[in-house]
Motif scaffolding. Structure first.
Motif, PDB file in Angstrom:
ATOM      1  N   LEU A 143     -10.666  -2.784   1.743  1.00 57.25           N
ATOM      2  CA  LEU A 143     -10.744  -1.322   1.856  1.00 57.25           C
ATOM      3  C   LEU A 143      -9.692  -0.799   2.833  1.00 57.25           C
ATOM      4  CD1 LEU A 143     -14.603  -0.649   1.891  1.00 57.25           C
ATOM      5  CD2 LEU A 143     -12.979   0.004   0.107  1.00 57.25           C
ATOM      6  N   ILE A 144      -9.559  -1.456   3.974  1.00 62.28           N
ATOM      7  CA  ILE A 144      -8.570  -1.034   4.978  1.00 62.28           C
ATOM      8  C   ILE A 144      -7.150  -1.200   4.436  1.00 62.28           C
ATOM      9  CG2 ILE A 144      -7.614  -1.558   7.252  1.00 62.28           C
ATOM     10  CD1 ILE A 144     -10.466  -2.305   8.134  1.00 62.28           C
ATOM     11  N   VAL A 179      -9.618  -0.924  -6.170  1.00 63.01           N
ATOM     12  CA  VAL A 179      -9.729  -0.984  -4.712  1.00 63.01           C
ATOM     13  C   VAL A 179      -9.718  -2.429  -4.243  1.00 63.01           C
ATOM     14  CG1 VAL A 179     -11.196  -0.462  -2.739  1.00 63.01           C
ATOM     15  CG2 VAL A 179     -10.970   1.203  -4.590  1.00 63.01           C
ATOM     16  N   PHE A 180     -10.495  -3.281  -4.911  1.00 67.00           N
ATOM     17  CA  PHE A 180     -10.611  -4.676  -4.513  1.00 67.00           C
ATOM     18  C   PHE A 180      -9.675  -5.538  -5.355  1.00 67.00           C
ATOM     19  CE2 PHE A 180     -14.768  -2.794  -3.487  1.00 67.00           C
ATOM     20  CZ  PHE A 180     -14.805  -3.058  -2.131  1.00 67.00           C
ATOM     21  N   THR A 181      -8.934  -6.406  -4.712  1.00 70.51           N
ATOM     22  CA  THR A 181      -7.992  -7.281  -5.408  1.00 70.51           C
ATOM     23  C   THR A 181      -8.744  -8.381  -6.156  1.00 70.51           C
ATOM     24  OG1 THR A 181      -7.772  -8.790  -3.516  1.00 70.51           O
ATOM     25  CG2 THR A 181      -6.285  -6.885  -3.594  1.00 70.51           C
ATOM     26  N   GLY A 225      -5.070  10.616  -2.787  1.00 70.05           N
ATOM     27  CA  GLY A 225      -4.246  10.139  -1.698  1.00 70.05           C
ATOM     28  C   GLY A 225      -5.048   9.196  -0.825  1.00 70.05           C
ATOM     29  N   PRO A 226      -4.563   8.894   0.366  1.00 71.48           N
ATOM     30  CA  PRO A 226      -5.321   8.021   1.275  1.00 71.48           C
ATOM     31  C   PRO A 226      -6.633   8.672   1.687  1.00 71.48           C
ATOM     32  CG  PRO A 226      -3.440   9.019   2.384  1.00 71.48           C
ATOM     33  CD  PRO A 226      -3.286   9.330   0.945  1.00 71.48           C
ATOM     34  N   ARG A 227      -7.736   7.956   1.495  1.00 75.07           N
ATOM     35  CA  ARG A 227      -9.062   8.505   1.816  1.00 75.07           C
ATOM     36  C   ARG A 227      -9.594   7.876   3.099  1.00 75.07           C
ATOM     37  NH1 ARG A 227     -11.892   6.875  -3.519  1.00 75.07           N
ATOM     38  NH2 ARG A 227     -10.124   5.437  -3.570  1.00 75.07           N
ATOM     39  N   LYS A 228      -9.912   8.733   4.055  1.00 75.45           N
ATOM     40  CA  LYS A 228     -10.413   8.241   5.333  1.00 75.45           C
ATOM     41  C   LYS A 228     -11.743   7.515   5.172  1.00 75.45           C
ATOM     42  CE  LYS A 228      -8.059  11.542   8.344  1.00 75.45           C
ATOM     43  NZ  LYS A 228      -8.223  12.605   9.366  1.00 75.45           N
TER      44      LYS A 228
END
Length: 268
Positions: free
Chosen positions: A150-151, A107-109, A238-241
């Motif tokens: 995150l966005i 998730v985090f680069t 998939g994309p998680r809100k």
């Protein structure tokens, strides 16, 4: 102070290690398509009938420097003869060839981890030397970078072209690194083996996600997978809100923190 410095150092080392590996793979790692020639399913159970091994031995043909070569690779996903797969030469592991895309996406680069690690390390020293005004600014920066990642991860997943695939948990694999000893028992992880269909052909894959609780994954439970239409890779999420909402909240709190910091400096 020591605790914060240690936590920050761990995050910093994780980020720098990931970034170095990312750069080496991009610069030196061989990438290209291969074709599956043979596939063999390997399964093993323990004395209590727990599934403890489940993978596929593949013989893959690929091209390097204009020459056709063959290599044996192991995969936790099922492939059939004739399937096209994407290969990577891992420069950190004696140039071992592996299937790209089998690692779980972070998730985090690495760059965000490096920045956050440095900021966390600096917190106790800034507090001691400069006071809470500057600490408030550092905390705001932490929230800002974390929320932005995150966005960005959400919109990256949202923009990816995928199709939904209905699947179910067919089996649960028990993974325990090392053997039990008299005074020590290695932690056990449970991975679901997921069964799905592509073009009417049934296949299985081992999940990238696990649980330390045996009952967490139920056999026969329906799950949803996503197939990347550009690469053919199977994705578990998939994309998680929740990522968008969490990132938005972090960004909002970071702006509030910046505003509060400005007020502190103005003495209001």
């Amino acid at each position: 102070m020591v605790f914060l410095a240690v936590i920050g150092a761990v995050i910093l080392v994780t980020g720098t290690t990931s970034l170095k590996r990312q750069i080496r793979l991009k610069k030196n790692g061989m990438k290209g398509e291969g074709r599956v020639l043979r596939a063999k399913h390997i399964q093993k159970r323990d004395e209590k009938n727990y599934l403890i091994q489940n993978y596929y031995e593949l013989r893959v043909e690929y091209s390097k420097e204009g020459r056709r070569k063959e290599v044996s690779v192991n995969s936790i996903d099922q492939y059939c003869c004739g399937d096209q797969i994407y290969l990577t030469e891992d420069v950190d592991r004696k140039k071992k060839i592996r299937i790209s895309g089998e690692d779980r996406e972070a998730v985090f680069t690495p760059r965000t981890l490096i920045i956050c690690g440095i900021l966390i390390i600096s917190l106790p020293f800034v507090w001691d030397q400069l006071g809470e005004k500057y600490v408030s600014g550092i905390l705001s920066a932490l929230l800002l970078f974390s929320g932005a990642d995150l966005i960005a991860a959400y919109f990256k997943a949202k923009c990816r072209k995928t199709e939904k695939i209905e699947a179910e948990i067919d089996e649960v694999l028990k993974w325990q690194p090392g053997a039990k000893k008299k005074w020590y028992s290695p932690a056990v992880s449970y991975y679901p083996i997921i069964k799905y269909k592509i073009n009417g052909e049934e296949r299985t894959m081992r999940s990238r996600y696990n649980s330390s609780t045996e009952s967490f994954f139920k056999k026969g439970k329906k799950v949803m997978l996503y197939r990347d239409t550009d690469t053919g890779n199977i994705l578990e999420r998939g994309p998680r809100k929740s990522m968008l909402i969490g990132g938005g909240c972090m960004m909002m709190f970071s702006f509030v923190g910046v505003y509060s910091t400005v007020l502190l400096f103005l003495g209001r």
